[in-house]
Design an enzyme around this catalytic site. Structure first.
Site, mmCIF file in Angstrom:
data_model
loop_
_atom_site.group_PDB
_atom_site.id
_atom_site.type_symbol
_atom_site.label_atom_id
_atom_site.label_comp_id
_atom_site.label_asym_id
_atom_site.label_seq_id
_atom_site.Cartn_x
_atom_site.Cartn_y
_atom_site.Cartn_z
ATOM 1 N N HIS A 122 1.829 5.362 -6.201
ATOM 2 C CA HIS A 122 0.829 5.340 -7.256
ATOM 3 C C HIS A 122 0.063 6.641 -7.115
ATOM 4 C CE1 HIS A 122 0.454 0.870 -8.602
ATOM 5 N NE2 HIS A 122 1.622 1.417 -8.866
ATOM 6 N N TRP A 173 0.358 -5.998 -6.243
ATOM 7 C CA TRP A 173 -0.942 -5.649 -5.685
ATOM 8 C C TRP A 173 -1.868 -6.847 -5.876
ATOM 9 C CZ3 TRP A 173 -5.591 -5.004 -8.638
ATOM 10 C CH2 TRP A 173 -6.712 -4.818 -7.804
ATOM 11 N N HIS A 196 -6.076 4.492 -1.966
ATOM 12 C CA HIS A 196 -6.275 3.247 -1.223
ATOM 13 C C HIS A 196 -6.448 3.426 0.277
ATOM 14 C CE1 HIS A 196 -4.702 0.366 -4.563
ATOM 15 N NE2 HIS A 196 -5.622 1.222 -4.971
ATOM 16 N N ASP A 248 -0.717 3.978 -2.784
ATOM 17 C CA ASP A 248 -1.606 4.467 -3.838
ATOM 18 C C ASP A 248 -2.526 5.506 -3.197
ATOM 19 O OD1 ASP A 248 -4.105 4.651 -5.377
ATOM 20 O OD2 ASP A 248 -3.277 3.064 -6.624
ATOM 21 N N ASP A 287 -11.932 5.068 -4.418
ATOM 22 C CA ASP A 287 -10.739 4.742 -5.208
ATOM 23 C C ASP A 287 -11.067 4.782 -6.702
ATOM 24 O OD1 ASP A 287 -8.180 3.747 -5.845
ATOM 25 O OD2 ASP A 287 -8.924 1.698 -5.873
ATOM 26 N N GLU A 326 1.760 -3.257 -2.465
ATOM 27 C CA GLU A 326 0.732 -2.202 -2.478
ATOM 28 C C GLU A 326 -0.501 -2.608 -1.670
ATOM 29 O OE1 GLU A 326 -0.652 -1.276 -6.432
ATOM 30 O OE2 GLU A 326 -1.883 0.415 -5.739
ATOM 31 N N LYS A 371 -4.357 -1.819 0.188
ATOM 32 C CA LYS A 371 -5.615 -1.208 -0.219
ATOM 33 C C LYS A 371 -6.638 -1.363 0.897
ATOM 34 C CE LYS A 371 -8.694 -1.218 -4.217
ATOM 35 N NZ LYS A 371 -8.766 -1.510 -5.651
ATOM 36 N N ASP A 383 -1.141 6.043 -11.396
ATOM 37 C CA ASP A 383 -2.138 4.973 -11.493
ATOM 38 C C ASP A 383 -3.536 5.578 -11.600
ATOM 39 O OD1 ASP A 383 -3.530 2.652 -11.487
ATOM 40 O OD2 ASP A 383 -3.076 2.071 -9.419
ATOM 41 N N ASP A 437 -9.664 6.382 -9.286
ATOM 42 C CA ASP A 437 -8.593 6.446 -10.275
ATOM 43 C C ASP A 437 -8.830 7.488 -11.365
ATOM 44 O OD1 ASP A 437 -6.634 4.313 -9.428
ATOM 45 O OD2 ASP A 437 -8.458 3.120 -9.499
HETATM 46 C C1 RNT Z 1 -5.709 -1.351 -7.824
HETATM 47 C C2 RNT Z 1 -4.298 -0.911 -7.676
HETATM 48 C C3 RNT Z 1 -3.371 -1.345 -8.767
HETATM 49 C C4 RNT Z 1 -3.959 -1.285 -10.147
HETATM 50 C C5 RNT Z 1 -2.975 -1.556 -11.254
HETATM 51 C C6 RNT Z 1 -3.626 -1.809 -12.549
HETATM 52 O O1 RNT Z 1 -6.545 -0.811 -6.890
HETATM 53 O O2 RNT Z 1 -4.258 0.476 -7.527
HETATM 54 O O3 RNT Z 1 -2.194 -0.645 -8.670
HETATM 55 O O4 RNT Z 1 -4.585 -0.067 -10.384
HETATM 56 O O5 RNT Z 1 -2.106 -2.517 -10.873
HETATM 57 ZN ZN ZN Z 2 -2.318 1.362 -7.540
#
Ligand code: RNT
Ligand code: ZN
Length: 423
Positions: free
Chosen positions: A285, A184, A261, A258, A293, A225, A227, A325, A295
């Site tokens: 993720h 990523w 994302h 993810d 985003d 990955e 985003k 994640d 998390d």
């Molecule tokens: C960031 C991505 C990534 C990170 C990690 C720490 O937006 O989601 O995967 O969260 O690599």
């Molecule tokens: Zn991620």
């Protein structure tokens, strides 16, 4: 017979009445490994550069006591979490989680700097996944790494990417489980760019250099990955979904999705069936984006349920690597892991407890009434009794019992850590 077993027997016969074999479902569940992300344990700080700033458009908020500040503290916390989670799983490491006294930079890391993790993983029967760290570093310049117009910046990160692959290969070789190495890259712009194409071309070419050497895929496979945006990269992210769909499909890489994302109402569950037709596999993720985003810790919400269903109904387990994640620093970090992993397992279990073939038949016969009525009734079936039995069978606490263990651990270990820090 324990109370849990009694309840299981009753649940088992209710599921059997609709043609679902609960024992078979639990057998499948036991084989599903979740890749638990180490970075929930220390708010994405890592050990490379103590006290350094978290950059790259991601952010952990909160200052709950007990944060891990060394590899051994982080491992102790991971062990505690795994003792409360049924089954054998994987740990997802980032390059910045080096375990060494040597002063080593991201373009210098080698397998030996991760030996402590490998020995520990062996001891506990765990697999290890990996991620190069393209953030929280002075060479993250003007919001760019691999897509930088400055070749010195690009070269630094290309070297890092190459080295990360050797470490993942080492994990796979030592542990006998394929190590997924996830790329990523946060590169992007705060405001509207003039040239969206050139940075994407640079990223593509830099990645091609990173991946030039062919490695044994039994040991490691790479995922990419995408985003949509990040803090400070609101207008433009170089590695967008279309970019990595194209990149991954043409370079035979796994596609990492993810949950946070994409556009706020866009879901990753609906993407899995399409990817299954065109990509060699996916890395997930699993996360919870609250309005953006963010998390947040994974809860049993509609999207998690749907992710579980899509994987199970379409038989995608063999090509799906499930990782988590999220990072929440306002709650006990061990509890955050346990809730996230157990919920992900439960979502899969709920899907495994569906009469999938029958439902597919109804759909083919245009019997949408039965499809709706049965899936609605299923929501009230006693899957919790099946889950509790799974926990008991696997020697981990049932129901709320695990919270007591986390609270004891907080009192006896985590809070003492902070006392030492404050002195
Ligand atoms: C960031 C991505 C990534 C990170 C990690 C720490 O937006 O989601 O995967 O969260 O690599
Ligand atoms: Zn991620």
């Amino acid at each position: 017979m324990s109370e849990v077993e009694k309840r299981y027997e009753s649940a088992k016969s209710r599921y059997a009445a609709i043609g679902v074999d609960t024992d078979a479902a639990l057998k499948k569940l036991k084989d599903i490994k979740i890749s638990m992300h180490c970075w929930q344990g220390d708010d994405v700080k890592g050990f490379l550069n103590p006290g350094g700033e978290l950059t790259g458009g991601i952010m952990a908020t909160g200052n709950y006591p007990g944060v891990a500040t060394t590899p051994s503290e982080l491992r102790a916390d991971l062990e505690k979490a795994f003792s409360l989670i049924p089954g054998k799983h994987k740990v997802n490491l980032h390059a910045m989680y080096v375990d060494t006294d040597e002063k080593v930079d991201l373009d210098e890391i080698e397998p030996k700097h991760f030996e402590g993790w490998v020995n520990w993983a062996k001891e506990h029967g765990l697999g290890l996944d990996f991620n190069p760290t393209f953030f929280s570093h002075p060479m993250f310049k003007d919001n760019y790494t691999l897509a930088s117009p400055d070749s010195a910046v690009r070269d630094f990160w290309i070297e890092h990417g190459k080295r990360s692959r050797k470490i993942a290969e080492y994990f796979g070789r030592e542990l006998g489980q394929t190590s997924i190495n996830n790329f990523w890259v946060p590169d992007g712009m705060k405001d509207n760019p003039i040239d969206r194409l050139a940075p994407r071309k640079r990223l593509m070419e830099a990645l091609d250099e990173v991946f030039e050497e062919k490695l044994n895929e039994d040991y490691t496979q790479e995922s990419v990955e995408s985003k949509l945006f990040g803090l400070g990269a609101e207008a433009y992210t170089v590695g967008s979904h279309e970019f990595y769909m194209g990149y991954g499909l043409t370079r035979d890489k796994l596609i990492c999705l993810d949950a946070g994302h994409f556009h706020p109402t866009e879901v990753i569950s609906n993407k899995l069936s399409s990817l299954a037709l065109f990509s060699k596999g996916v890395m997930l993720h699993v996360s919870r984006p609250v309005r953006w985003d963010s998390d947040h810790v994974v809860l049993m919400d509609d999207e998690l349920t749907e992710i579980g269903r899509e994987i199970v109904r379409n038989d995608l387990l063999p090509i799906t690597n499930i990782g988590l994640d999220f990072f929440d620093a306002t709650i006990n970090r061990v509890a955050a892991w346990v809730v996230g992993v157990r919920n992900t397992q439960k979502a899969l279990l709920k899907a495994l407890l569906e009469p999938t073939e029958d439902l597919k038949k109804m759909e083919l016969q245009n019997d949408f009434t039965s499809r709706m009525v049965i899936t609605e009734e299923l929501k009230d079936f006693p899957y919790g009794d099946v889950w509790n039995y799974f926990c008991e069978q696997n020697g981990v606490p049932v129901g709320l019992e695990w919270l007591n263990e986390v609270q004891d651990y907080e009192k006896n270990t985590l809070l003492k850590r902070n006392a030492i820090l404050e002195r």
